[in-house]
Scaffold this motif. Structure first.
Motif, PDB file in Angstrom:
ATOM      1  N   ARG A   1       0.836  -1.196   0.000  1.00 38.07           N
ATOM      2  CA  ARG A   1       0.000   0.000   0.000  1.00 38.07           C
ATOM      3  C   ARG A   1       0.873   1.249   0.000  1.00 38.07           C
ATOM      4  O   ARG A   1       1.910   1.296   0.629  1.00 38.07           O
ATOM      5  CB  ARG A   1      -0.884   0.013   1.238  1.00 38.07           C
ATOM      6  N   SER A   2       0.426   2.266  -0.700  1.00 37.27           N
ATOM      7  CA  SER A   2       1.131   3.546  -0.741  1.00 37.27           C
ATOM      8  C   SER A   2       0.907   4.280   0.576  1.00 37.27           C
ATOM      9  O   SER A   2      -0.192   4.245   1.141  1.00 37.27           O
ATOM     10  CB  SER A   2       0.611   4.373  -1.914  1.00 37.27           C
ATOM     11  N   HIS A   3       1.925   4.913   1.054  1.00 39.06           N
ATOM     12  CA  HIS A   3       1.800   5.687   2.286  1.00 39.06           C
ATOM     13  C   HIS A   3       1.343   7.107   2.016  1.00 39.06           C
ATOM     14  O   HIS A   3       1.118   7.876   2.950  1.00 39.06           O
ATOM     15  CB  HIS A   3       3.132   5.705   3.048  1.00 39.06           C
ATOM     16  N   GLY A   4       1.235   7.497   0.760  1.00 34.81           N
ATOM     17  CA  GLY A   4       0.762   8.829   0.419  1.00 34.81           C
ATOM     18  C   GLY A   4       1.796   9.884   0.740  1.00 34.81           C
ATOM     19  O   GLY A   4       2.941   9.610   1.058  1.00 34.81           O
TER      20      GLY A   4
ATOM     21  N   PRO B   1       6.196  13.092  -2.691  1.00 31.16           N
ATOM     22  CA  PRO B   1       7.376  12.267  -2.981  1.00 31.16           C
ATOM     23  C   PRO B   1       8.650  12.955  -2.510  1.00 31.16           C
ATOM     24  O   PRO B   1       8.744  14.183  -2.509  1.00 31.16           O
ATOM     25  CB  PRO B   1       7.361  12.126  -4.500  1.00 31.16           C
ATOM     26  N   LYS B   2       9.606  12.148  -2.117  1.00 32.08           N
ATOM     27  CA  LYS B   2      10.871  12.707  -1.650  1.00 32.08           C
ATOM     28  C   LYS B   2      11.619  13.347  -2.807  1.00 32.08           C
ATOM     29  O   LYS B   2      11.631  12.830  -3.910  1.00 32.08           O
ATOM     30  CB  LYS B   2      11.732  11.628  -1.019  1.00 32.08           C
ATOM     31  N   GLY B   3      12.240  14.482  -2.520  1.00 30.88           N
ATOM     32  CA  GLY B   3      13.016  15.193  -3.526  1.00 30.88           C
ATOM     33  C   GLY B   3      14.457  14.718  -3.533  1.00 30.88           C
ATOM     34  O   GLY B   3      14.837  13.770  -2.842  1.00 30.88           O
ATOM     35  N   ASP B   4      15.260  15.407  -4.294  1.00 31.89           N
ATOM     36  CA  ASP B   4      16.682  15.106  -4.399  1.00 31.89           C
ATOM     37  C   ASP B   4      17.357  15.435  -3.073  1.00 31.89           C
ATOM     38  O   ASP B   4      17.328  16.577  -2.621  1.00 31.89           O
ATOM     39  CB  ASP B   4      17.294  15.934  -5.530  1.00 31.89           C
ATOM     40  N   PRO B   5      17.985  14.454  -2.400  1.00 31.80           N
ATOM     41  CA  PRO B   5      18.615  14.737  -1.109  1.00 31.80           C
ATOM     42  C   PRO B   5      19.744  15.758  -1.194  1.00 31.80           C
ATOM     43  O   PRO B   5      20.027  16.457  -0.229  1.00 31.80           O
ATOM     44  CB  PRO B   5      19.155  13.382  -0.647  1.00 31.80           C
ATOM     45  N   ASP B   6      20.400  15.863  -2.366  1.00 29.48           N
ATOM     46  CA  ASP B   6      21.472  16.845  -2.513  1.00 29.48           C
ATOM     47  C   ASP B   6      20.938  18.269  -2.593  1.00 29.48           C
ATOM     48  O   ASP B   6      21.685  19.224  -2.407  1.00 29.48           O
ATOM     49  CB  ASP B   6      22.303  16.539  -3.758  1.00 29.48           C
TER      50      ASP B   6
END
Length: 129
Positions: free
Chosen positions: A8-11, A14-19
Motif C-alpha cells: 500500500r502507498s503511504h501517500g 514524494p521525496k526530492g533530491d537529497p542533494d
C-alpha cells in the motif's frame, strides 16, 4: 497477486533530491531601512526576502580579488611593451617608416612567451628580460 501489488502507498509528497535539501543557515543582520528595502525588492520579484537574497548572492559576479604586487609590476611592464608595440603598428599602418629600438622585439617576444606560460600555470624558468 504479486507481492508488489499488495503493498500500500503511504501517500504524501514524494521525496526530492537529497542533494538539493538546504540544511545550512546563514544569519545576516540588517538595519530596519535595509530590511524594508530587501522586502520591497523581494516582493517586486514575488519572492521572500530569503529567496531574493539567495538568488542575488548566488547570481552575482564578485569583483576580482586584489592583484599581488609582483603581478602589478609585471602587468605594468607588459603594458609599457604593448604601448610601444602599438605605437609602432600605428606608424606602420600610416605607411610611415618604422625603426625599432635594439632588442625591443626580442623583449616583446620573450614577455609574450612568459605571459603565455604564466597563463597556463607553467613556470617559465629564467627571467628573459
Amino acid at each position: 497477486m504479486s507481492p508488489d501489488s499488495t503493498r500500500r502507498s503511504h501517500g504524501g509528497r514524494p521525496k526530492g533530491d537529497p542533494d538539493a535539501v538546504r540544511r545550512a543557515t546563514i544569519g545576516v543582520r540588517v538595519s530596519a531601512s535595509e530590511y524594508v528595502a530587501l522586502k520591497s525588492k523581494a516582493a517586486h520579484m514575488h519572492m521572500t526576502p530569503a529567496q531574493w537574497l539567495r538568488e542575488a548572492a548566488l547570481a552575482r559576479r564578485l569583483p576580482s580579488p586584489p592583484v599581488a604586487a609582483i603581478n602589478r609590476e609585471q602587468y605594468a611592464e607588459l603594458a609599457r611593451l604593448a604601448a610601444n608595440l602599438n605605437q609602432l603598428a600605428h606608424l606602420a599602418n600610416e605607411g610611415k617608416p618604422v625603426t625599432v629600438a635594439s632588442g625591443l622585439l626580442e623583449r616583446v617576444a620573450a614577455e609574450t612567451r612568459r605571459l603565455r606560460l604564466a597563463l597556463l600555470g607553467i613556470d617559465g624558468g629564467s627571467d628573459d628580460r
